[in-house]
Design a protein around this motif. Sequence first.
Motif, PDB file in Angstrom:
ATOM      1  N   GLU A 123       0.795  -1.233   0.046  1.00  0.00           N
ATOM      2  CA  GLU A 123       0.108  -0.106  -0.013  1.00  0.00           C
ATOM      3  C   GLU A 123       0.925   1.181  -0.074  1.00  0.00           C
ATOM      4  N   ILE A 124       1.993   1.190   0.706  1.00  0.00           N
ATOM      5  CA  ILE A 124       2.895   2.325   0.863  1.00  0.00           C
ATOM      6  C   ILE A 124       3.359   2.420  -0.362  1.00  0.00           C
ATOM      7  N   LEU A 125       3.915   1.451  -0.890  1.00  0.00           N
ATOM      8  CA  LEU A 125       4.685   1.547  -2.192  1.00  0.00           C
ATOM      9  C   LEU A 125       4.079   2.182  -3.583  1.00  0.00           C
ATOM     10  N   PHE A 126       2.600   1.704  -3.661  1.00  0.00           N
ATOM     11  CA  PHE A 126       1.834   1.780  -4.614  1.00  0.00           C
ATOM     12  C   PHE A 126       0.720   2.572  -4.655  1.00  0.00           C
ATOM     13  N   LEU A 127       0.381   2.812  -3.396  1.00  0.00           N
ATOM     14  CA  LEU A 127      -1.135   3.509  -3.367  1.00  0.00           C
ATOM     15  C   LEU A 127      -0.934   4.875  -2.620  1.00  0.00           C
ATOM     16  N   GLU A 128       0.222   5.104  -1.824  1.00  0.00           N
ATOM     17  CA  GLU A 128       0.199   6.312  -1.033  1.00  0.00           C
ATOM     18  C   GLU A 128       0.925   7.438  -1.943  1.00  0.00           C
ATOM     19  N   ASP A 129       0.307   8.397  -2.096  1.00  0.00           N
ATOM     20  CA  ASP A 129       0.911   9.296  -3.271  1.00  0.00           C
ATOM     21  C   ASP A 129       1.674  10.585  -2.458  1.00  0.00           C
ATOM     22  N   ARG A 130       1.649  10.691  -1.093  1.00  0.00           N
ATOM     23  CA  ARG A 130       2.120  11.630  -0.245  1.00  0.00           C
ATOM     24  C   ARG A 130       3.447  11.066   0.122  1.00  0.00           C
ATOM     25  N   ILE A 131       4.601  11.851  -0.122  1.00  0.00           N
ATOM     26  CA  ILE A 131       6.013  11.300   0.212  1.00  0.00           C
ATOM     27  C   ILE A 131       6.330  11.722   1.490  1.00  0.00           C
ATOM     28  N   TYR A 132       7.082  10.594   2.003  1.00  0.00           N
ATOM     29  CA  TYR A 132       7.474  10.675   3.420  1.00  0.00           C
ATOM     30  C   TYR A 132       8.821  11.485   3.415  1.00  0.00           C
ATOM     31  N   ALA A 200      10.460   5.543   1.246  1.00  0.00           N
ATOM     32  CA  ALA A 200      10.419   6.995   0.747  1.00  0.00           C
ATOM     33  C   ALA A 200      11.080   7.311  -0.642  1.00  0.00           C
ATOM     34  N   TYR A 201      12.155   6.686  -0.748  1.00  0.00           N
ATOM     35  CA  TYR A 201      13.045   6.696  -1.924  1.00  0.00           C
ATOM     36  C   TYR A 201      12.145   6.137  -3.007  1.00  0.00           C
ATOM     37  N   ILE A 202      11.633   5.095  -3.109  1.00  0.00           N
ATOM     38  CA  ILE A 202      10.748   4.321  -4.170  1.00  0.00           C
ATOM     39  C   ILE A 202       9.557   5.170  -4.404  1.00  0.00           C
ATOM     40  N   GLN A 203       8.908   5.859  -3.298  1.00  0.00           N
ATOM     41  CA  GLN A 203       7.820   6.786  -3.635  1.00  0.00           C
ATOM     42  C   GLN A 203       8.355   7.897  -4.330  1.00  0.00           C
ATOM     43  N   LYS A 204       9.513   8.531  -4.170  1.00  0.00           N
ATOM     44  CA  LYS A 204      10.082   9.602  -4.855  1.00  0.00           C
ATOM     45  C   LYS A 204      10.145   9.295  -6.377  1.00  0.00           C
ATOM     46  N   LYS A 205      10.842   8.094  -6.685  1.00  0.00           N
ATOM     47  CA  LYS A 205      10.995   7.636  -8.015  1.00  0.00           C
ATOM     48  C   LYS A 205       9.451   7.334  -8.662  1.00  0.00           C
ATOM     49  N   ARG A 206       8.654   6.792  -7.803  1.00  0.00           N
ATOM     50  CA  ARG A 206       7.148   6.495  -8.550  1.00  0.00           C
ATOM     51  C   ARG A 206       6.403   7.531  -8.807  1.00  0.00           C
ATOM     52  N   TRP A 207       6.380   8.586  -8.067  1.00  0.00           N
ATOM     53  CA  TRP A 207       5.492   9.792  -8.137  1.00  0.00           C
ATOM     54  C   TRP A 207       6.189  10.972  -8.676  1.00  0.00           C
ATOM     55  N   GLY A 208       7.707  11.200  -8.697  1.00  0.00           N
ATOM     56  CA  GLY A 208       8.366  12.136  -9.354  1.00  0.00           C
ATOM     57  C   GLY A 208       8.293  13.240  -8.147  1.00  0.00           C
ATOM     58  N   LYS A 209       8.328  13.256  -7.258  1.00  0.00           N
ATOM     59  CA  LYS A 209       8.396  14.183  -6.172  1.00  0.00           C
ATOM     60  C   LYS A 209       9.760  14.224  -5.179  1.00  0.00           C
ATOM     61  N   LYS A 210      10.081  15.479  -4.814  1.00  0.00           N
ATOM     62  CA  LYS A 210      11.124  15.435  -4.116  1.00  0.00           C
ATOM     63  C   LYS A 210      11.171  15.065  -2.719  1.00  0.00           C
ATOM     64  N   VAL A 211      11.875  14.196  -2.189  1.00  0.00           N
ATOM     65  CA  VAL A 211      11.755  13.603  -0.498  1.00  0.00           C
ATOM     66  C   VAL A 211      12.235  14.751   0.243  1.00  0.00           C
TER      67      VAL A 211
END
Length: 211
Positions: A123-132, A200-211
């Motif tokens: 869920e964190i990896l694929f569905l959470e769009d807010r970056i930690y 958080a790093y994987i989210q950054k790559k997935r959503w294109g947002k800065k950590v």
Amino acid sequence: MDCCKRQGMLRKVLNAAIAVLAAVCWFWLAFHMQGASFTANGLRSLKYFTVLSNLLAGFAAAAWLLRPEARSVYLLKLTAAVSLFITFAVTAGFLGPIFGYRAMYAGANLWFHLLIPLLACAEILFLEDRIYSAGDCLYGTALLIVYGIVYGGNIILNGTGTPPHTNDWYGFARWGIFPAGACIFLGLTVLAYGSARLLAYIQKKRWGKKV
């Protein structure tokens, strides 16, 4: 139905499933699996990090269904996911080789040690769009640190004891609380923070947002 709506619906279903599974599996483990590895009757089962991390995940999932935009829930879900990753990693890398994988993944333990952790992390990896942020990731270590202090403190004050009344039910102090037990705790804390940062790093790559 567009992609965002499908994602939102999937996340609702996933969180409802985690909340229900955590509660049902705990009841099953605590009241119907006496004699299985790393189980105890009733509320005594709460001494296990596995149980606490899964129940935290169930609580966080239920909280998300009620208040999906709350920052406290957002951080609680990270804490739960990281705690479950530690449960998964310790089972696969430490407890499984010592006590046997069949025992570690039998009955409710299959859900607590493997399936619910994978669902929470997915869920964190694929569905959470807010970056930690890096600061947010510190919350991921909270349950582990509190548990480790209480676990180690109990052994220091009361000794390890002897089976079936041991205070070292995970065997972390079998080589001594210092330095081996302390090093294990430190290593797990580093692993917890590192896993939070990896999410958080994987989210950054997935959503294109800065950590």
